[in-house]
Design a protein around this motif. Structure first.
Motif, PDB file in Angstrom:
ATOM      1  N   PRO A  20      27.125  29.849  36.305  1.00 25.56           N
ATOM      2  CA  PRO A  20      28.427  29.193  36.468  1.00 25.56           C
ATOM      3  C   PRO A  20      29.444  30.156  37.072  1.00 25.56           C
ATOM      4  O   PRO A  20      29.389  31.366  36.850  1.00 25.56           O
ATOM      5  CB  PRO A  20      28.818  28.798  35.044  1.00 25.56           C
ATOM      6  N   THR A  21      30.369  29.605  37.852  1.00 25.70           N
ATOM      7  CA  THR A  21      31.450  30.411  38.416  1.00 25.70           C
ATOM      8  C   THR A  21      32.774  29.824  37.955  1.00 25.70           C
ATOM      9  O   THR A  21      32.885  28.637  37.680  1.00 25.70           O
ATOM     10  CB  THR A  21      31.415  30.420  39.956  1.00 25.70           C
ATOM     11  N   GLN A  22      33.763  30.677  37.841  1.00 25.03           N
ATOM     12  CA  GLN A  22      35.084  30.231  37.403  1.00 25.03           C
ATOM     13  C   GLN A  22      36.113  31.174  38.015  1.00 25.03           C
ATOM     14  O   GLN A  22      35.893  32.378  38.067  1.00 25.03           O
ATOM     15  CB  GLN A  22      35.174  30.259  35.885  1.00 25.03           C
ATOM     16  N   GLY A  23      37.206  30.613  38.502  1.00 26.62           N
ATOM     17  CA  GLY A  23      38.225  31.436  39.131  1.00 26.62           C
ATOM     18  C   GLY A  23      39.043  32.223  38.129  1.00 26.62           C
ATOM     19  O   GLY A  23      39.217  31.800  36.992  1.00 26.62           O
ATOM     20  N   MET A  24      39.528  33.396  38.579  1.00 22.22           N
ATOM     21  CA  MET A  24      40.359  34.243  37.719  1.00 22.22           C
ATOM     22  C   MET A  24      41.799  34.299  38.195  1.00 22.22           C
ATOM     23  O   MET A  24      42.604  35.012  37.644  1.00 22.22           O
ATOM     24  CB  MET A  24      39.796  35.665  37.673  1.00 22.22           C
ATOM     25  N   ASN A  25      42.127  33.576  39.272  1.00 24.47           N
ATOM     26  CA  ASN A  25      43.491  33.572  39.798  1.00 24.47           C
ATOM     27  C   ASN A  25      43.960  34.993  40.116  1.00 24.47           C
ATOM     28  O   ASN A  25      45.024  35.428  39.695  1.00 24.47           O
ATOM     29  CB  ASN A  25      44.451  32.891  38.807  1.00 24.47           C
ATOM     30  N   LEU A  26      43.115  35.715  40.863  1.00 22.67           N
ATOM     31  CA  LEU A  26      43.428  37.057  41.317  1.00 22.67           C
ATOM     32  C   LEU A  26      43.280  37.112  42.834  1.00 22.67           C
ATOM     33  O   LEU A  26      42.597  36.283  43.432  1.00 22.67           O
ATOM     34  CB  LEU A  26      42.463  38.074  40.700  1.00 22.67           C
ATOM     35  N   ALA A  27      43.897  38.100  43.436  1.00 20.00           N
ATOM     36  CA  ALA A  27      43.703  38.333  44.868  1.00 20.00           C
ATOM     37  C   ALA A  27      42.251  38.744  45.106  1.00 20.00           C
ATOM     38  O   ALA A  27      41.580  39.267  44.214  1.00 20.00           O
ATOM     39  CB  ALA A  27      44.645  39.428  45.350  1.00 20.00           C
ATOM     40  N   GLU A  28      41.768  38.523  46.339  1.00 15.02           N
ATOM     41  CA  GLU A  28      40.365  38.805  46.645  1.00 15.02           C
ATOM     42  C   GLU A  28      39.989  40.251  46.306  1.00 15.02           C
ATOM     43  O   GLU A  28      38.946  40.515  45.713  1.00 15.02           O
ATOM     44  CB  GLU A  28      40.074  38.536  48.121  1.00 15.02           C
ATOM     45  N   GLY A  29      40.822  41.195  46.660  1.00 16.83           N
ATOM     46  CA  GLY A  29      40.527  42.598  46.371  1.00 16.83           C
ATOM     47  C   GLY A  29      40.435  42.868  44.889  1.00 16.83           C
ATOM     48  O   GLY A  29      39.603  43.659  44.436  1.00 16.83           O
ATOM     49  N   GLU A  30      41.295  42.215  44.106  1.00 14.42           N
ATOM     50  CA  GLU A  30      41.271  42.398  42.656  1.00 14.42           C
ATOM     51  C   GLU A  30      40.008  41.793  42.043  1.00 14.42           C
ATOM     52  O   GLU A  30      39.433  42.341  41.112  1.00 14.42           O
ATOM     53  CB  GLU A  30      42.520  41.787  42.027  1.00 14.42           C
ATOM     54  N   ILE A  31      39.569  40.655  42.605  1.00 16.42           N
ATOM     55  CA  ILE A  31      38.343  40.025  42.118  1.00 16.42           C
ATOM     56  C   ILE A  31      37.142  40.915  42.432  1.00 16.42           C
ATOM     57  O   ILE A  31      36.261  41.122  41.594  1.00 16.42           O
ATOM     58  CB  ILE A  31      38.161  38.619  42.719  1.00 16.42           C
ATOM     59  N   ARG A  32      37.109  41.480  43.642  1.00 13.96           N
ATOM     60  CA  ARG A  32      36.024  42.407  43.996  1.00 13.96           C
ATOM     61  C   ARG A  32      36.017  43.609  43.056  1.00 13.96           C
ATOM     62  O   ARG A  32      34.972  44.051  42.589  1.00 13.96           O
ATOM     63  CB  ARG A  32      36.175  42.882  45.448  1.00 13.96           C
ATOM     64  N   SER A  33      37.190  44.142  42.782  1.00 13.22           N
ATOM     65  CA  SER A  33      37.279  45.287  41.867  1.00 13.22           C
ATOM     66  C   SER A  33      36.778  44.909  40.481  1.00 13.22           C
ATOM     67  O   SER A  33      36.005  45.651  39.864  1.00 13.22           O
ATOM     68  CB  SER A  33      38.722  45.784  41.776  1.00 13.22           C
ATOM     69  N   ALA A  34      37.218  43.764  39.978  1.00 16.66           N
ATOM     70  CA  ALA A  34      36.801  43.330  38.644  1.00 16.66           C
ATOM     71  C   ALA A  34      35.285  43.165  38.578  1.00 16.66           C
ATOM     72  O   ALA A  34      34.650  43.562  37.591  1.00 16.66           O
ATOM     73  CB  ALA A  34      37.508  42.026  38.268  1.00 16.66           C
ATOM     74  N   MET A  35      34.693  42.594  39.625  1.00 16.08           N
ATOM     75  CA  MET A  35      33.241  42.406  39.630  1.00 16.08           C
ATOM     76  C   MET A  35      32.514  43.744  39.769  1.00 16.08           C
ATOM     77  O   MET A  35      31.459  43.954  39.164  1.00 16.08           O
ATOM     78  CB  MET A  35      32.824  41.449  40.748  1.00 16.08           C
ATOM     79  N   ALA A  36      33.080  44.663  40.554  1.00 11.08           N
ATOM     80  CA  ALA A  36      32.474  45.994  40.670  1.00 11.08           C
ATOM     81  C   ALA A  36      32.460  46.681  39.309  1.00 11.08           C
ATOM     82  O   ALA A  36      31.473  47.330  38.932  1.00 11.08           O
ATOM     83  CB  ALA A  36      33.231  46.834  41.696  1.00 11.08           C
ATOM     84  N   PHE A  37      33.540  46.539  38.543  1.00  8.88           N
ATOM     85  CA  PHE A  37      33.575  47.128  37.205  1.00  8.88           C
ATOM     86  C   PHE A  37      32.590  46.433  36.278  1.00  8.88           C
ATOM     87  O   PHE A  37      31.981  47.077  35.412  1.00  8.88           O
ATOM     88  CB  PHE A  37      35.002  47.103  36.644  1.00  8.88           C
ATOM     89  N   HIS A  38      32.426  45.127  36.444  1.00 10.34           N
ATOM     90  CA  HIS A  38      31.447  44.392  35.635  1.00 10.34           C
ATOM     91  C   HIS A  38      30.054  44.990  35.829  1.00 10.34           C
ATOM     92  O   HIS A  38      29.375  45.335  34.854  1.00 10.34           O
ATOM     93  CB  HIS A  38      31.465  42.916  36.049  1.00 10.34           C
ATOM     94  N   GLU A  39      29.636  45.107  37.084  1.00 10.43           N
ATOM     95  CA  GLU A  39      28.292  45.630  37.351  1.00 10.43           C
ATOM     96  C   GLU A  39      28.173  47.102  36.967  1.00 10.43           C
ATOM     97  O   GLU A  39      27.133  47.542  36.469  1.00 10.43           O
ATOM     98  CB  GLU A  39      27.912  45.410  38.815  1.00 10.43           C
ATOM     99  N   ALA A  40      29.240  47.869  37.190  1.00  9.43           N
ATOM    100  CA  ALA A  40      29.222  49.276  36.789  1.00  9.43           C
ATOM    101  C   ALA A  40      29.076  49.408  35.275  1.00  9.43           C
ATOM    102  O   ALA A  40      28.394  50.315  34.780  1.00  9.43           O
ATOM    103  CB  ALA A  40      30.490  49.983  37.270  1.00  9.43           C
ATOM    104  N   GLY A  41      29.702  48.499  34.522  1.00 14.90           N
ATOM    105  CA  GLY A  41      29.555  48.515  33.067  1.00 14.90           C
ATOM    106  C   GLY A  41      28.111  48.322  32.655  1.00 14.90           C
ATOM    107  O   GLY A  41      27.584  49.067  31.806  1.00 14.90           O
ATOM    108  N   HIS A  42      27.435  47.324  33.260  1.00 15.03           N
ATOM    109  CA  HIS A  42      26.013  47.120  32.973  1.00 15.03           C
ATOM    110  C   HIS A  42      25.206  48.370  33.308  1.00 15.03           C
ATOM    111  O   HIS A  42      24.391  48.840  32.503  1.00 15.03           O
ATOM    112  CB  HIS A  42      25.457  45.973  33.824  1.00 15.03           C
ATOM    113  N   ALA A  43      25.420  48.895  34.508  1.00 16.00           N
ATOM    114  CA  ALA A  43      24.597  50.006  34.982  1.00 16.00           C
ATOM    115  C   ALA A  43      24.785  51.264  34.145  1.00 16.00           C
ATOM    116  O   ALA A  43      23.810  51.877  33.696  1.00 16.00           O
ATOM    117  CB  ALA A  43      24.917  50.292  36.459  1.00 16.00           C
ATOM    118  N   VAL A  44      26.037  51.650  33.921  1.00 17.34           N
ATOM    119  CA  VAL A  44      26.292  52.912  33.235  1.00 17.34           C
ATOM    120  C   VAL A  44      25.881  52.843  31.767  1.00 17.34           C
ATOM    121  O   VAL A  44      25.252  53.767  31.241  1.00 17.34           O
ATOM    122  CB  VAL A  44      27.770  53.324  33.387  1.00 17.34           C
TER     123      VAL A  44
END
Length: 199
Positions: A20-44
């Motif tokens: 499922p996908t759901q919007g966060m009402n953020l600018a595109e760059g902020e959404i990319r950053s948030a998702m990068a942190f999501h994956e980094a959290g899993h990885a680290v």
């Protein structure tokens, strides 16, 4: 900058269903950053807990109906990891996103609700069940743990590993994809050796 576009299978959960996908009402760059942190959290967290990280990926693409979309993927070898550590690694993506939004002053209750990573929770529940452990969605089963307890463990670990998570997230934003050894090096950790064939 050219971004990676996901294949159809990249958008499926572990059961083969569309995530499922759901919007966060953020600018595109902020959404990319948030998702990068999501994956980094899993990885680290996975690396710190003894999982061999294979690849961390950030996808950004244009959907004709929904506009610009972002998602990510982390693949690993989880052979030999302790069950509750595996569950905490599953919860670490959402925990890292929350930490990022709070640090940036972007957290709101509505965005927090949109962050709920149901597919990560369901993966943890299903994998632990295969190993004979009980993980409750909204309760603590007899002899098991609740998802809320696992989320609390993940949040504490994310806070402790925050500098490494930040380094991996920034590199992921810049390059869209990292091999596990590079993610581990950026986090100041050693990528545990792979064993078996789990993903």
């Amino acid at each position: 900058m050219s971004h990676l576009t996901p294949e159809p299978e990249d958008l499926l959960d572990h059961t083969g269903q569309q995530r499922p996908t759901q919007g966060m009402n953020l600018a595109e760059g902020e959404i990319r950053s948030a998702m990068a942190f999501h994956e980094a959290g899993h990885a680290v967290l996975g690396i710190a807990y003894g999982m061999h990280a294979e690849r961390v990926t950030l996808f950004t693409w244009q959907d004709p109906h929904q506009g610009r979309l972002v998602t990510g993927s982390t693949s690993w070898n989880a052979s030999g990891i302790r069950p509750w550590r595996f569950a905490a690694q599953c919860a670490a993506g959402e925990a890292a996103q929350v930490h990022f939004l709070r640090e940036q002053g972007l957290w709101t209750p509505k965005r927090a609700a949109a962050l709920e990573a149901v597919h990560d929770r369901e993966l943890a529940i299903d994998v632990l069940a295969q190993w004979g452990f009980l993980l409750g969605r909204d309760h603590t089963p007899a002899g098991g743990k609740s998802w809320a307890a696992v989320q609390a463990i993940a949040a504490r670990s994310v806070a402790l590993l925050w500098p490494g998570i930040t380094a991996v997230a920034h590199a992921l934003e810049a390059h869209d994809e990292l091999i596990g050894d590079d993610a581990a090096r950026l986090a100041g950790l050693a990528n545990p050796p792979a064993a078996g064939g789990a993903r």
